[in-house]
Design an enzyme around this catalytic site. Structure first.
Site, PDB file in Angstrom:
ATOM      1  N   GLY A  37      63.362  82.790  61.730  1.00  0.00           N
ATOM      2  CA  GLY A  37      64.155  83.593  60.964  1.00  0.00           C
ATOM      3  C   GLY A  37      63.718  83.682  59.356  1.00  0.00           C
ATOM      4  N   GLY A  39      64.687  84.344  56.592  1.00  0.00           N
ATOM      5  CA  GLY A  39      65.568  83.413  55.617  1.00  0.00           C
ATOM      6  C   GLY A  39      65.180  81.993  55.801  1.00  0.00           C
ATOM      7  N   ALA A  40      65.513  81.385  56.676  1.00  0.00           N
ATOM      8  CA  ALA A  40      65.344  80.145  56.801  1.00  0.00           C
ATOM      9  C   ALA A  40      63.758  79.606  56.760  1.00  0.00           C
ATOM     10  CB  ALA A  40      65.904  79.491  58.283  1.00  0.00           C
ATOM     11  N   ASP A 230      48.394  81.506  64.378  1.00  0.00           N
ATOM     12  CA  ASP A 230      49.291  82.641  64.508  1.00  0.00           C
ATOM     13  C   ASP A 230      49.948  82.655  63.135  1.00  0.00           C
ATOM     14  OD1 ASP A 230      51.896  83.339  65.118  1.00  0.00           O
ATOM     15  OD2 ASP A 230      52.630  81.365  65.796  1.00  0.00           O
ATOM     16  N   ASP A 236      56.660  84.807  54.982  1.00  0.00           N
ATOM     17  CA  ASP A 236      57.653  84.136  54.725  1.00  0.00           C
ATOM     18  C   ASP A 236      57.082  82.823  53.675  1.00  0.00           C
ATOM     19  OD1 ASP A 236      59.389  85.602  56.207  1.00  0.00           O
ATOM     20  OD2 ASP A 236      59.331  84.366  57.921  1.00  0.00           O
TER      21      ASP A 236
HETATM   22  P1  ATP Z   1      53.913  88.106  59.106  1.00  0.00           P
HETATM   23  O1  ATP Z   1      54.531  89.227  59.172  1.00  0.00           O
HETATM   24  O2  ATP Z   1      52.933  87.973  60.073  1.00  0.00           O
HETATM   25  O3  ATP Z   1      54.729  86.768  58.624  1.00  0.00           O
HETATM   26  P2  ATP Z   1      53.149  89.517  56.653  1.00  0.00           P
HETATM   27  O4  ATP Z   1      52.744  90.871  57.308  1.00  0.00           O
HETATM   28  O5  ATP Z   1      54.364  89.607  56.018  1.00  0.00           O
HETATM   29  O6  ATP Z   1      53.079  88.506  57.492  1.00  0.00           O
HETATM   30  P3  ATP Z   1      50.637  89.319  55.479  1.00  0.00           P
HETATM   31  O7  ATP Z   1      50.188  90.260  54.295  1.00  0.00           O
HETATM   32  O8  ATP Z   1      49.867  89.520  56.626  1.00  0.00           O
HETATM   33  O9  ATP Z   1      52.188  89.355  55.490  1.00  0.00           O
HETATM   34  O10 ATP Z   1      50.116  87.842  54.835  1.00  0.00           O
HETATM   35  C1  ATP Z   1      50.854  87.309  53.898  1.00  0.00           C
HETATM   36  C2  ATP Z   1      49.886  86.237  53.533  1.00  0.00           C
HETATM   37  O11 ATP Z   1      49.504  85.318  54.344  1.00  0.00           O
HETATM   38  C3  ATP Z   1      48.856  86.770  52.829  1.00  0.00           C
HETATM   39  O12 ATP Z   1      48.905  87.138  51.336  1.00  0.00           O
HETATM   40  C4  ATP Z   1      47.600  85.491  52.962  1.00  0.00           C
HETATM   41  O13 ATP Z   1      47.616  84.662  52.026  1.00  0.00           O
HETATM   42  C5  ATP Z   1      47.873  85.001  54.111  1.00  0.00           C
HETATM   43  N1  ATP Z   1      47.258  85.432  55.196  1.00  0.00           N
HETATM   44  C6  ATP Z   1      47.695  86.440  56.241  1.00  0.00           C
HETATM   45  N2  ATP Z   1      46.808  86.370  57.081  1.00  0.00           N
HETATM   46  C7  ATP Z   1      45.694  85.702  56.650  1.00  0.00           C
HETATM   47  C8  ATP Z   1      44.382  85.534  57.231  1.00  0.00           C
HETATM   48  N3  ATP Z   1      43.614  86.244  58.349  1.00  0.00           N
HETATM   49  N4  ATP Z   1      43.516  84.731  56.583  1.00  0.00           N
HETATM   50  C9  ATP Z   1      43.803  84.157  55.361  1.00  0.00           C
HETATM   51  N5  ATP Z   1      45.101  84.394  54.806  1.00  0.00           N
HETATM   52  C10 ATP Z   1      46.079  85.151  55.509  1.00  0.00           C
HETATM   53  O1  RIB Z   2      58.773  86.568  59.494  1.00  0.00           O
HETATM   54  C1  RIB Z   2      58.773  85.716  60.580  1.00  0.00           C
HETATM   55  C2  RIB Z   2      59.996  85.816  61.568  1.00  0.00           C
HETATM   56  O2  RIB Z   2      60.625  86.809  61.757  1.00  0.00           O
HETATM   57  C3  RIB Z   2      60.181  84.926  62.610  1.00  0.00           C
HETATM   58  O3  RIB Z   2      60.335  83.541  62.584  1.00  0.00           O
HETATM   59  C4  RIB Z   2      61.241  85.647  63.459  1.00  0.00           C
HETATM   60  O4  RIB Z   2      62.268  84.997  63.606  1.00  0.00           O
HETATM   61  C5  RIB Z   2      61.390  86.871  62.732  1.00  0.00           C
HETATM   62  O5  RIB Z   2      62.670  86.623  62.187  1.00  0.00           O
END
Ligand code: ATP
Ligand code: RIB
Length: 287
Positions: A37, A39-40, A230, A236
């Site tokens: 989630g 938020g958490a 992953d 978050d």
């Molecule tokens: P998710 O939805 O998967 O949680 P997001 O799309 O909100 O991620 P991203 O921009 O993909 O956010 O990633 C957030 C941060 O995570 C980046 O600013 C970086 O610090 C780190 N990160 C993500 N992917 C990578 C990667 N392949 N290698 C190194 N750092 C990464």
């Molecule tokens: O940002 C990752 C989160 O998105 C997962 O933990 C899932 O619960 C969804 O809310």
């Protein structure tokens, strides 16, 4: 003190070599049930990185909800305003991890009972701090949380995920808006997005790190090279880290640098929260 008003989900994570096509059944290679989630996740990231955190949200009156509250308590998070809902289950996210990416379906459940009145009540007593909100609770509760925080003079961080168009008022209420690259592109297509809000944008760029605006110029902060297992929860970890480091008095540039580092470490094992670093691990890390 950081207040996170947002969702708590149980993540049902299936690992597979590839994503199934519509109508197709394939064999997966692993399954786990973990805490998630947005938020958490952000609350846990901020707490591990050394800030005092209060979570405002709702769980079901079920085993998932009970274990989530116990988990957050172990993570040293104030759960006095994570109250169970009797008529809805704890939120869930069905996640497939494959091809170094993920697909997620969230069912809000108890998260949909985070109402404006609930948020207002929870934020009533708090004196100062930072508010961190995402878009997995109802819009009117997001807006109420931002209004209450603004009235108290807090810093407001709005993570516009999962993406939806943002009302102009939300841009005014937020100090920082933290989309990923795709969300940022979608925000720029909105009619009421004005260039004037550029200075509020902090954009995460996956393996490329993050960027923000300083004196009208975009500043890029690179991410360390890591082996991604992953990426669920990377955004978050970044948001929780950003809030934590601003809360601890760092300037924006340094807060973004540290949040990028923490987020990059967080993707090195399965599950949103499993590899989120503590402040000590962040210091020791060579990522
Ligand atoms: P998710 O939805 O998967 O949680 P997001 O799309 O909100 O991620 P991203 O921009 O993909 O956010 O990633 C957030 C941060 O995570 C980046 O600013 C970086 O610090 C780190 N990160 C993500 N992917 C990578 C990667 N392949 N290698 C190194 N750092 C990464
Ligand atoms: O940002 C990752 C989160 O998105 C997962 O933990 C899932 O619960 C969804 O809310």
């Amino acid at each position: 003190m950081i207040t996170v008003a947002g969702s708590l989900n149980i993540d049902l994570v299936t690992e597979a070599e590839r994503f199934p096509l519509p109508g197709e059944t394939i064999l997966g290679s692993g399954f786990s049930t973990v805490f998630g989630g947005k938020g958490a996740n952000q609350a846990v990231a901020a707490s591990r990185l050394g800030s005092e955190v209060k979570m405002v949200g709702r769980v079901g009156n079920d085993l998932y909800g009970e274990s989530y509250v116990a988990h957050l308590t172990k993570e040293k998070i104030d759960v006095s305003d994570v109250k169970p809902v009797t008529h809805l289950p704890t939120g869930t996210a069905s996640i497939v991890v494959a091809e170094q990416d993920n697909q997620i379906i969230v069912v809000a459940g108890a998260n949909s009972e985070v109402t404006p009145a609930y948020v207002k009540d929870a934020m009533n007593e708090l004196e100062k701090g930072i508010l961190l909100v995402q878009l997995e609770i109802p819009d009117d509760a997001v807006e109420q949380a931002m209004k209450a925080a603004k009235e108290k003079g807090w810093i407001v961080i709005l993570n516009p995920a999962p993406f939806k168009p943002l009302p102009a008022l939300w841009w005014q209420l937020a100090d920082y808006v933290t989309p990923n690259e795709h969300e940022a592109a979608a925000l720029r297509k909105e009619n009421d997005f004005l260039e004037v809000y550029n200075e509020k944008l902090i954009i995460t760029r996956g393996s490329e790190g993050a960027s923000f605006f300083e004196n009208g110029k975009e500043v890029h902060i690179p991410a360390p090279k890591v082996h991604p297992v992953d990426t669920t929860g990377a955004g978050d970890t970044f948001n929780g880290g950003l809030a934590a480091f601003l809360d601890q008095g760092f300037e924006l540039r340094e807060a973004v640098e540290k949040a990028v580092k923490a987020a990059s470490i967080s993707i090195t094992s399965l599950g949103a929260q499993s590899a989120m670093p503590t402040i000590e691990q962040l210091g020791d890390s060579h990522a």
